[in-house]
Structure formats: structure tokens, C-alpha cells
Design an enzyme around this catalytic site. Structure first.
Site, short mmCIF file in Angstrom:
data_model
loop_
_atom_site.label_atom_id
_atom_site.label_comp_id
_atom_site.label_asym_id
_atom_site.label_seq_id
_atom_site.Cartn_x
_atom_site.Cartn_y
_atom_site.Cartn_z
N ASP A 180 0.85 -1.18 0.00
CA ASP A 180 0.00 0.00 0.00
C ASP A 180 0.89 1.24 0.00
O ASP A 180 1.87 1.30 0.76
CB ASP A 180 -0.88 0.01 1.24
CG ASP A 180 -2.36 0.12 0.92
OD1 ASP A 180 -2.72 1.14 0.32
OD2 ASP A 180 -3.12 -0.79 1.24
N ASP B 185 -3.12 4.65 -2.44
CA ASP B 185 -4.26 5.17 -1.69
C ASP B 185 -4.66 6.55 -2.21
O ASP B 185 -3.80 7.37 -2.54
CB ASP B 185 -3.86 5.26 -0.21
CG ASP B 185 -5.00 5.53 0.73
OD1 ASP B 185 -5.92 4.70 0.80
OD2 ASP B 185 -4.97 6.57 1.41
N GLU C 74 -6.55 3.97 -6.04
CA GLU C 74 -7.89 4.13 -5.49
C GLU C 74 -8.44 5.46 -6.00
O GLU C 74 -7.88 6.51 -5.72
CB GLU C 74 -7.80 4.13 -3.96
CG GLU C 74 -9.14 4.28 -3.27
CD GLU C 74 -9.00 4.51 -1.77
OE1 GLU C 74 -9.88 4.08 -1.05
OE2 GLU C 74 -7.98 5.12 -1.36
N HIS D 29 -10.41 -3.83 2.36
CA HIS D 29 -10.34 -3.45 3.77
C HIS D 29 -11.34 -2.35 4.14
O HIS D 29 -11.56 -2.09 5.33
CB HIS D 29 -8.93 -2.98 4.10
CG HIS D 29 -8.53 -1.76 3.33
ND1 HIS D 29 -8.31 -1.80 1.97
CD2 HIS D 29 -8.36 -0.47 3.70
CE1 HIS D 29 -8.01 -0.59 1.54
NE2 HIS D 29 -8.04 0.24 2.56
N ASP D 30 -11.93 -1.70 3.15
CA ASP D 30 -12.88 -0.61 3.39
C ASP D 30 -14.32 -1.02 3.15
O ASP D 30 -15.22 -0.17 3.24
CB ASP D 30 -12.56 0.59 2.48
CG ASP D 30 -11.37 1.40 2.96
OD1 ASP D 30 -11.08 1.36 4.17
OD2 ASP D 30 -10.74 2.08 2.13
#
Length: 574
Positions: free
Chosen positions: A101, A209, A266, A343-344
Site C-alpha cells: 500500500d 491510496d 484508489e 479493507h474498506d
């Protein structure tokens, strides 16, 4: 198709790991890097090519590691840099790849850069973050620079710093100040510290991210008023996709290209297909692919995502959102992604199907079939392969850990005067959509602490009550399990790679409220997916007339004309 047109990451199946919740190797109740290393054979046997590790960097953990205090260190409970080097080595020795990440829109307020930046207006790193003077209203009262709302908690995206007498921008937590990407020196430090350091150690790329937030509108205008009951307004349409985004991503791509490393960004607040194509078109040399939010945002509230009811969507809404992600490939040089969990996000069986004991296994297999039929790089989240489901509905808010969920619940409590009905609605929405559903520990065995950590340890988060029925140990040798079906489905996806990974997507019967069907086409080959997304028997839609359709795989043994509840099938044309 040439090798240049088909790089390794297009055909990859990528397995996402949340370090805190995957596997604890030292009985401290927190997952760690050695736990991942010891699980590599399990992951490889699933049919996975690449693993993606969520932030494992040093962090105060205000936002579960997305608040980074040092890019070149590992959060001590997870391990050390040497542990990461061993994980990279062991992953590569199994002919797999590893991506990390990359969280570089903001840092933690405990990062050395920010500590310097806030120390004084004259500090050399003052301009490394986004500082603005106060503005004053007609009564002389100090106000933030604009009306932007933070993504967490509903308050202002600006925080007053008493020491240096200015506001700093934090699009997320107060403890996550935004970096100033317009400063060239800052960008170079980001590239060196967060990218090159790990690329030199052998990582194969990054999930990036909030990839479209680095360039802000330089005038920092007020956001349009969409919530008339609130002082602070959602501003994603303003701070995303700013004027220098393409320049910054080309700089990053030049670094990645030297290492043959991949990038997946993202990309929120970007519904415009043409804007997405500007990021992921091969000729643009910016990003290899992005995660669009079209599918996972369905049914969320327009102001706060939890300001909604569970299942506030229709199946045609879902189909059209999938189409928008698949349509990126039609007649372009772009690439796309296929995913339902990360994860979100909540667990896909609970979100899109039926997680009751009667239907959850079949539902997990239906979603596996659908995902394996979609073009683009396929992403699977830890536990998805065994059909993990959401947190039980009877858990109270005290069991939840996520700052986003707790901030919203507290916001409703404050706004409503602790109205019990409104708090119950808030908790129902959090249980359905909340991020903790994905962050709960991995269910390895029907044992105390679910095999995630030793029975004597205190797991950092409560284990899901479903662990006795949903776990790796029971599914490993069960040919009818969700895990076995994922293995089989991923094998079929590789066997029919051209068609299922690279084929053109054509949506059928769009307005059918219960059955989802689409055709995949590659040269003269065709495949057809049909899925019954309801708990009742449904009629099979009329098959396309371009040939004789032969069943390839289904999630139940069925030779019926009608589709059973939650049944899915893939056909090939002969």
C-alpha cells in the site's frame, strides 16, 4: 497479443492481506509479517499470483496504519524491515509477487516531516503540508479557510494549530495532515522514502491510496452546499482530480517503469469514464489500473455513507455499475479491475447475497463465479475465499474499532440527543456497510480465537461468531466448500484466460430485477454468465442465439431449466 500488450499484472489474481487480522505468529493478539510468510503456501494453493499487503509501516494506528509516521520502518507489533525482506524473498521463491500500500496523500501528525512543518512558519518544511491563515466572519470570529468536510466524523477538514497560528488541511483524521504535492522537494522526498526504498528491496508495485487527491484546486474554494443541515460540506468533487494530477502520476510512473512494477490507484469521486481513461490509458503512462467505486458505493447515503438503510439498491443498479467498470476496456488501451471486497468494504455475501446458514455457501460460490467471469485484474480479500460474512447484528457499537464507524455513530448520538431509534438505524447501517466487517480476524479454525492467535492470547478484535461454521480448517479438504470452489473457479479463469480476463463485456437483460446475465467475447469465442440474485427460483433468461451453449461450471449440480435460489452458471458457446 504481444508481451508488451499483456504485462504480468493483467493476468494476475491478487490476494489482499490486512496485517493486523491475518495471522498472529507470536501470540500477542495482533497479526504480523511472519504470520503472512508462514501462510504463503496456503495462498499460492488458492491459485493466487500476487499478494497485496495493507500498510505495515510504522504508525500510531489512529486509522489502522493509514496514518504513517515513518515509511522506512515497520510497525513494531507487525515485525521488522528484516521480516519484510524475508517475506519478499519467500514470496518470490514461490513464483509469486508482492505489492504494498502506498499512502502518500497524507502522513501521520507524528511523522518527522510534520513535526518540523508545524514547529514554526519559518521552518524549511513548512510548505511540505497545506497551511492556510484563518478567515473571519462578520462578528470577527475565526473560521477555517473553507467549508470542506473531513471524510471522518463530519467536522471541518481544517485544524487550527495554536502554536503556529494557522490551519492545516486533513481530508481524513485530524491526525492525518495532507502533504503539499505542489512542492517539488516534498514530492522527491515522498518518492525516495515511500517508493524507491521498497522497490529496491524487491516489491513489485503498489496499491496507491486516494490516488486522485494529490493535486488540489489551488484556490481552495468552498464546496457546493449539499447538506443544508450541516456547516461543513462534502468536497470530493473539488479536491479530487486537480490540475496537476497527470503530471504527478507521470513522475511516479517513470519510477515504477524502471522496476517493471505495477500500480493500481484508489480513484474515488470520479464517475466520468473519460476522466478515468485519462489515468489508465496505456499511452498516458500514469496508472496501470484503478479501483472505481461504482459498484461498492451502491446503496450508500449521499451525504454520509451510513445515512441509508441496508439493501437500498436494486439489481439493475448493481449491473449498471459493473458495466461501467467493464466498459473501460471497450475500444480503448485501458485496463480495469474486478473486486467486491477490500479493507474498506463489508463482506460481499452479506452485502449482495444472503449470509444465512441456508444460503451463504451457495452465495459465496455465486459471487466467485461472477468475479471470475469479469475482465481485468481480479482482486480477492482475505477470508473472501472461505465465504466470511459480516459482524453479527446483535453486536453493540462497543465491539467496533473503526474510527469512521464510531465517529458516525457519535455524530448521530450528538445530533439526535441519543434518540434510540436513530441510533438503532445508524448501527444497522454500520453493521451492513462498515469497514470492521473486513477487518475482523481471519477465521482459520473452529478453535478459541479462531486459530488466528493462540487460545491464551487476547485478539485485538473480537472473532466473528461464525468461526465455528466458517473457517479454513474445515474447508481445506471439503470438495463442496467455498474454498474448494474458489480454487476450481480460479483454475477455470486461467484456462480460459483470453475470454474471461481479456474478453469484451456485453450486459444482457439489464432491467431484470432478479437475474444477472452477461456475455464475454474474445475473437470468435464467447462465454455467458447467468446468476440468480434472489432467494426464489427464477426462469432462465432466453440465451443469446449465436450458437449452442454448453455448461462449463455452476455453483450447484443442476440440470433444471429454472435457476435455483442464488444459483450461478457459466456457459461456453459451441
Amino acid at each position: 497479443m504481444t508481451d508488451a500488450q499483456r504485462p504480468w499484472w493483467k493476468d494476475a489474481v491478487i490476494y489482499q492481506i490486512y496485517p493486523a487480522s491475518f495471522k498472529d505468529s507470536n501470540a500477542d493478539g495482533i497479526g504480523d509479517i511472519p504470520g503472512i510468510t508462514r501462510s504463503l503456501d496456503y495462498i499460492k494453493n488458492l491459485g493466487v499470483d500476487t499478494i497485496w499487503i495493507c500498510p505495515m509501516y510504522d504508525s500510531p494506528q489512529i486509522d489502522m496504519g493509514y496514518d504513517i509516521s515513518d515509511y522506512q520502518k515497520v510497525y513494531p507489533p507487525y515485525g521488522t524491515v528484516a521480516d519484510m525482506e524475508e517475506l519478499i524473498h519467500q514470496t518470490h521463491s514461490r513464483d509469486m509477487r508482492l505489492i504494498l500500500d502506498l499512502v502518500i496523500n497524507h502522513t501521520s501528525d507524528q511523522h518527522a516531516w510534520f513535526k518540523e512543518s508545524r514547529s514554526s512558519k519559518d521552518n524549511a518544511k513548512r510548505d511540505w503540508y497545506i497551511w492556510k491563515p484563518a478567515r473571519y466572519d462578520g462578528n470577527g470570529k475565526r473560521q477555517p479557510p473553507n467549508n470542506w468536510r473531513s471524510n471522518f466524523g463530519g467536522g471541518s477538514a481544517w485544524e487550527w494549530d495554536e502554536h503556529s497560528q494557522e490551519y492545516y488541511l486533513h481530508l481524513f483524521c485530524v491526525e492525518q495532515p495532507d502533504l503539499n504535492w505542489d512542492n517539488e522537494e516534498t514530492r522527491k522526498a515522498i518518492y525516495d522514502s515511500a517508493m524507491t526504498f521498497w522497490l529496491d528491496k524487491g516489491v513489485d508495485g503498489f496499491r496507491i491510496d486516494t490516488v486522485n487527491m494529490y493535486s488540489k484546486n489551488p484556490t481552495y474554494p468552498d464546496a457546493p452546499i449539499t447538506d443544508h443541515d450541516a456547516e461543513w460540506q462534502s468536497a470530493g468533487v473539488i479536491y479530487c482530480n486537480g490540475p496537476r494530477m497527470h503530471e504527478f502520476l507521470q513522475e511516479m510512473n517513470a519510477i515504477l517503469a524502471r522496476y517493471d512494477a505495477m500500480s493500481v490507484g484508489e480513484c474515488p469521486h470520479t464517475p466520468d469514464r473519460n476522466k478515468v481513461l485519462q489515468y489508465v490509458g496505456a499511452k498516458q503512462k500514469q496508472l496501470n489500473m484503478v479501483f472505481q467505486f461504482d459498484v461498492v458505493d451502491i446503496g450508500m447515503g449521499s451525504v454520509f455513507k451510513y445515512q441509508t438503510k441496508p439493501r437500498a439498491y436494486t439489481l439493475p443498479d448493481f449491473k449498471k455499475a459493473v458495466l461501467r467498470t467493464q466498459d473501460l476496456l471497450d475500444g480503448t488501451d485501458a485496463w480495469t479491475t474486478a473486486f467486491l471486497e477490500n479493507h474498506d468494504q463489508a463482506r460481499s455475501i452479506s452485502r449482495w447475497c444472503d449470509d444465512s446458514p441456508q444460503w451463504r455457501v451457495r452465495s459465496g460460490k455465486l459471487l466467485a463465479l461472477m468475479l471470475a467471469s469479469l475482465s481485468g485484474t481480479l482482486y480477492i480479500y482475505e477470508g473472501q475465499e472461505i465465504g466470511m460474512i459480516n459482524i453479527p447484528k446483535d453486536w453493540t457499537i462497543e465491539e467496533y474499532k473503526d474510527i469512521d464507524s464510531k465517529d458516525y455513530y457519535n455524530h448521530v448520538a450528538e445530533q439526535s440527543g441519543n434518540d434510540s431509534a436513530k441510533l438503532a438505524d445508524a448501527l444497522a447501517a454500520i453493521q451492513y456497510l462498515g469497514r470492521d466487517n473486513a477487518r475482523i480476524p481471519m477465521q482459520w479454525a473452529p478453535a478459541p480465537n479462531g486459530g488466528f492467535t493462540d487460545a491464551s492470547a487476547q485478539a485485538w478484535m473480537r472473532i466473528n461468531d461464525s468461526v465455528t461454521d466458517i473457517n479454513v480448517a474445515q474447508q481445506l479438504h471439503d470438495k463442496d466448500s467455498v474454498l474448494a470452489f474458489w480454487r476450481r473457479t480460479l483454475s477455470i479463469r486461467k484456462q480460459h484466460n483470453d475470454l474471461l480476463v481479456h474478453g469484451t463485456f456485453r450486459l444482457l437483460d439489464v432491467e431484470n430485477p432478479h437475474v444477472f446475465s452477461f456475455v464475454k467475447e474474445y475473437q470468435d469465442r464467447k462465454a455467458l454468465f447467468i446468476g440468480n440474485f434472489s432467494g426464489e427460483e427464477r426462469q432462465v433468461p432466453d440465451l443469446p442465439t449465436e450458437g449452442r451453449w454448453r455448461g462449463l461450471v455452476g455453483n450447484i449440480d443442476s440440470h433444471e431449466d429454472d435457476l435455483a435460489p442464488w444459483e450461478g452458471r457459466i456457459y461456453l458457446v459451441e
